[in-house]
Design a protein around this motif. Structure first.
Motif, short mmCIF file in Angstrom:
data_model
loop_
_atom_site.label_atom_id
_atom_site.label_comp_id
_atom_site.label_asym_id
_atom_site.label_seq_id
_atom_site.Cartn_x
_atom_site.Cartn_y
_atom_site.Cartn_z
N ARG A 166 45.16 67.70 54.45
CA ARG A 166 44.82 66.47 55.17
C ARG A 166 44.91 65.27 54.24
NH1 ARG A 166 41.43 69.37 58.39
NH2 ARG A 166 39.70 69.31 56.92
N ASP A 219 41.72 71.01 53.60
CA ASP A 219 41.23 69.71 53.13
C ASP A 219 42.29 69.00 52.29
OD1 ASP A 219 38.92 70.30 54.40
OD2 ASP A 219 37.77 70.80 52.59
N ASP A 220 42.89 69.77 51.38
CA ASP A 220 43.94 69.19 50.52
C ASP A 220 45.09 68.67 51.35
OD1 ASP A 220 42.70 69.71 48.10
OD2 ASP A 220 43.47 71.76 48.03
#
Ligand SMILES: Cc1cc2nc3c(=O)[nH]c(=O)nc-3n(C[C@H](O)[C@H](O)[C@H](O)COP(=O)(O)OP(=O)(O)OC[C@H]3O[C@@H](n4cnc5c(N)ncnc54)[C@H](O)[C@@H]3O)c2cc1C
Ligand SMILES: Cc1cc2nc3c(=O)[nH]c(=O)nc-3n(C[C@H](O)[C@H](O)[C@H](O)COP(=O)(O)OP(=O)(O)OC[C@H]3O[C@@H](n4cnc5c(N)ncnc54)[C@H](O)[C@@H]3O)c2cc1C
Ligand code: SF4
Ligand code: SF4
Ligand code: FES
Lengths: 278, 484
Positions: free
Chosen positions: A264, A261-262
């Motif tokens: 992205r 997530d980070d």
């Protein structure tokens, strides 16, 4: 500071880059990697040597643009400088006269497979390289492998080049023929997992080159830990090569996605700021 | 008999010899701190430091003993009495000079030394009340020096060139102190550091809120001013070996101060789940790689909501307090003994508690639970203390069937480090202990001719001041070796 002296785009998202690093070039061996940090706010990322010249004092690596750091790196050009490069890291691939060796290189793993295949061939082995990619556009280093004079089997998932097959298909056939003394699998974790599963059946020793997430690359943090034969090992100093039949690939794949997530987010922000990227 | 002696009941018949002053009685001058609620949300330094007036007032508490026991309490025997006298006299430069005779990084030690067990524990005033706040005064002087323009700073004089070249491996406190001393003597010195930034644990381990990196940077700049060369990105054992330093690279002697940087895990199930960190990784991501500024800094860190830290030393405290600052809702610390046995500095424990870290004593993790690859909880067993063990501390023992589960999404292991074998593997002729530490004589000489070592790689994880002391001692031995 390390000056870029070579750059070549190998496919849409894959680049070859060379930097001036005489001390590292003198020491580099097949299977080893460097830790690179582009600039003051940059991340430290590991990239494997694809080639080097001790005489001319440069090392090369091939990288795929997957996130912010490799994205930034792809925008640098010959003459630009990279702030930090340290190496050679990791234990070199064990190269010996083993007989018939099959080297499987999947995706950007072909970059790592190239010096390994070359070293194996120079050590007197009969080498077969299985080169795999999703499609013809993603296939890299085909000519370089051909120039090594080794047997080359090309596969793509969609059949746009070579055989329409996964790399495990030719690997399995060769194992069945009983002619393989050793295999090396280098590529995405999932590919290495299936290669190891394939050779295990035939008892063919298989070395894999693992790519866990790293921070320092010197054995200080433990970010790169992998489970091999039930024991925790540090990828950067105990590896990156390990016995493929003993590696816990599920754990490796799970650990590789901890920051997805980070990552992205970081790459999306970078792309927004970055004018040259549409 | 002076009033001072009377009041303190110490040093009978030994009137103070330095500046005759009437020591003030009463408690220590408190050091101002950022409010706990505020600091828990930022990475700025917790303790603000003394003003000149406060430092002077605190110095005035010192009775300038004829037999200053404080000095024996300091592992490098700084002339504490004299630097305090200099403050009483208002001569700060003299104070800095005295301090720097034995301690190259006063602004660092004033902040991170376990003073309460060392110099301050040995201060005569400690017997009857509060000792002089030696560490805070030291910090004040160190900061005063750093605040000066480079050419007004107290720079150790560099001796005439000896024509000898020394290599220092590692730029932690041991390496920095050794390099400074070698250079002062007049040797040419190059430091080789594996990471991209010098400072060792001062840079990658101890957090910004306890030791601002600007301070470490300025102290290191001083070494460069003195003519020490620092080469980063140089992994000795990989880029160059110790042998190559002494042959191809032409160094006459080598100091190895590569620290004890290999994190230890407990070997319990679930330890490789996502969300389990070694303290080294967690702190390196945050301090060295500035993950707290992500995404403007490129390195991410997993920001847990409920964080469990395992351990009870400074490293555990730093991890817990860092997790709070990264925005965790709950941070608790699991330690297998009781608070009395905790090796962390009292001040840090106190700060951690103020910031909301919850202490769970007498419990030891036995398993980490996970779902879909990520941590969901920690199973711990209750402990009780048995007889004192070899270290003199009471040994913790598991209470049968006492396991309980704590919900959490992050576990940080701060249970110690071992020697990193990277360098020693490439230098088989340097003898190691069974635990991988380098064997040296008292002066720091290893079993390899011309190679010296000191700091955590020799003693195992210890303290900044001990590492610096070892670096400095080894520099003297290297000098004798080079002249001999
Ligand atoms: C020993 C080793 C050798 C490698 N050699 C090569 C190589 O020769 N060529 C190449 O293209 N890639 C190589 N990699 C992978 C490469 O390091 C990552 O692709 C790179 O770190 C991604 O950074 P990013 O910021 O661009 O992407 P990110 O946005 O950070 O991540 C994108 C993807 O890369 C993975 N990744 C992120 N950080 C790391 C990291 N520090 N280490 C490993 N994987 C990571 C993530 O799991 C994610 O799937 C190697 C990795 C290792 C451990
Ligand atoms: C989080 C934390 C908090 C602490 N808090 C305190 C405290 O409050 N007070 C206190 O007194 N002590 C504290 N300590 C302990 C103290 O920091 C150490 O004892 C001290 O730093 C040891 O110094 P050193 O120079 O031996 O090693 P290090 O500081 O570990 O430095 C070693 C250096 O060598 C480099 N290196 C390693 N291998 C190589 C190689 N092969 N080639 C080149 N370079 C290499 C490393 O990258 C590193 O920069 C703390 C430690 C930690 C981890
Ligand atoms: S170096 Fe540490 S022990 Fe020595 S006087 Fe300073 S604070 Fe005290
Ligand atoms: S610091 Fe304490 S022991 Fe040292 S001289 Fe002052 S009063 Fe005496
Ligand atoms: S990357 Fe830090 S120990 Fe391997």
């Amino acid at each position: 500071m390390f000056r870029i002296v070579h750059k070549r785009q190998l496919s849409d998202a894959v680049f070859e880059m060379g930097v001036e690093a005489p001390r590292i070039a003198r020491k580099a061996e097949a299977g080893q990697f460097l830790m690179l940090r582009i600039d003051e706010t940059g991340e430290r990322i590991p990239l494997t040597f694809s080639d080097w010249s001790a005489e001319e004092g440069w090392v090369r690596f091939i990288f795929m643009r997957v996130g912010k750091t490799t994205h930034k790196l792809s925008h640098l050009d010959v003459g630009d400088e990279i702030k930090d490069i340290a190496g050679p890291m990791g234990i070199p691939t064990h190269v010996d006269d083993l007989g018939r060796v099959v080297v499987v290189g999947g995706g950007v793993g072909a970059a790592v497979a190239y010096p390994v295949a070359r070293a194996m061939a120079r050590a007197g082995n009969t080498v077969t390289v299985v080169l795999g990619a999703r499609n013809a556009d993603l296939l890299i280093l085909q000519e370089e492998f051909e120039a090594l004079g080794v047997e080359l089997v090309v596969c793509t998932d969609d059949g746009s080049a070579g055989r329409k097959a996964l790399v495990t298909a030719p690997l399995k056939e060769m194992c069945e023929a009983g002619t393989v003394d050793h295999s090396m699998a280098i590529g995405p974790a999932i590919m290495m997992k299936f290669c190891a599963a394939t050779t295990k059946e035939f008892g063919v020793p298989t070395t894999v080159s693992l790519n866990p997430i790293m921070v320092d690359g010197t054995g200080m943090c433990g970010a790169c830990r992998v489970t091999v034969g039930g024991e925790t090992k540090f990828g950067c100093v105990d590896g990156p090569d390990f016995d493929g039949h003993a590696v816990d690939f599920e754990e490796l794949m799970s650990r590789q996605r901890i920051y997805s997530d980070d990552e992205r987010l970081a790459d999306a922000e970078y792309s927004r700021e970055c004018s040259c990227h549409k | 008999m002076s009033q001072v002696d009377d009041a303190q009941g110490a040093s009978i018949d030994t009137p103070p010899e330095k500046p005759r002053h009437r020591a003030t009685k009463g408690p220590r001058v408190p050091m101002r701190e950022q409010d706990a609620a505020r600091r828990a949300t930022n990475f700025e330094e917790v303790a603000v430091g003394y003003s000149a007036e406060e430092a002077h007032a605190e110095a005035m508490r010192c009775i300038q003993c004829k037999n200053p026991t404080c000095i024996d309490g300091c592992p490098v025997n700084i002339d504490i009495k004299s630097f305090i006298a200099a403050i009483i006299d208002g001569d700060l430069s003299e104070g800095v000079r005295v301090l720097k005779e034995r301690n190259a990084l006063p602004a660092v030690c004033g902040r991170v030394c376990p003073q309460e067990e060392q110099c301050e524990a040995a201060c005569v005033l400690a017997r009857k009340g509060e000792p002089v706040a030696i560490g805070r005064i030291e910090r004040f002087l160190g900061d005063h020096d750093l605040a000066c323009e480079m050419d007004h700073r107290c720079a150790p004089e560099v001796g005439p060139s000896t024509g000898k070249r020394c290599a220092v491996v590692g730029s932690g406190p041991a390496g920095l102190a050794c390099a400074g001393e070698l250079r002062r003597i007049g040797h040419e010195v190059t430091i080789f550091e594996a990471l991209h930034a010098p400072g060792g644990v001062l840079t990658y381990g101890i957090p910004e809120f306890r030791l601002p990196k600007a301070i470490v940077g300025t102290e290191i700049e001083m070494l460069s001013e003195m003519g020490v060369t620092i080469e980063t990105d140089m992994v000795i054992g990989a880029t160059l070996t110790v042998d190559e330093l002494m042959t191809e690279e032409g160094y006459d002697a080598v100091f190895v101060g590569n620290g004890a940087g290999l994190p230890v895990f407990m070997g319990i199930p679930g330890e490789n789940l996502n969300g389990v960190y070694s303290a080294n990784e967690f702190l390196t991501r945050v301090n060295l790689m500035k993950a707290y500024e992500f995404p403007s800094s490129d390195t991410p860190v997993w920001r847990g909501r409920k964080v469990a830290v395992v351990g009870g030393g400074n490293v555990a405290m730093d991890s817990a307090r860092t997790a709070i600052r990264l925005g965790a809702d709950e941070v608790f610390l699991a330690y297998r003994r009781t608070e009395d046995e905790m090796p962390a500095r009292i001040e840090e424990v106190h700060h951690a508690r103020e910031e909301g870290v919850e202490f769970k004593m007498l419990c030891s993790p036995v398993e980490i639970l996970g779902h879909d690859g990520f941590v969901t909880g920690l199973v711990a067993s209750r402990m009780e203390l048995g007889e004192p063990d070899a270290s003199g501390r009471r040994a913790p023992m598991c209470v049968v069937d006492s396991e309980f589960t704590i919900d959490c999404d992050t576990v940080i292991m701060a249970v110690g480090t071992r020697a990193n074998p990277l360098l020693s593997k490439a230098a088989p002729d340097i003898e190691l202990t069974s635990r991988g530490h380098i064997v040296t004589d008292e002066q720091g000489a290893t079993t390899k001719q011309g190679v010296f070592a000191g700091g955590d790689i020799v003693t195992g994880a210890a303290t900044v001041i001990l590492a610096m002391g070892a670096g400095k001692r080894a520099a003297q031995a290297m000098d004798s070796h080079l002249r001999g």
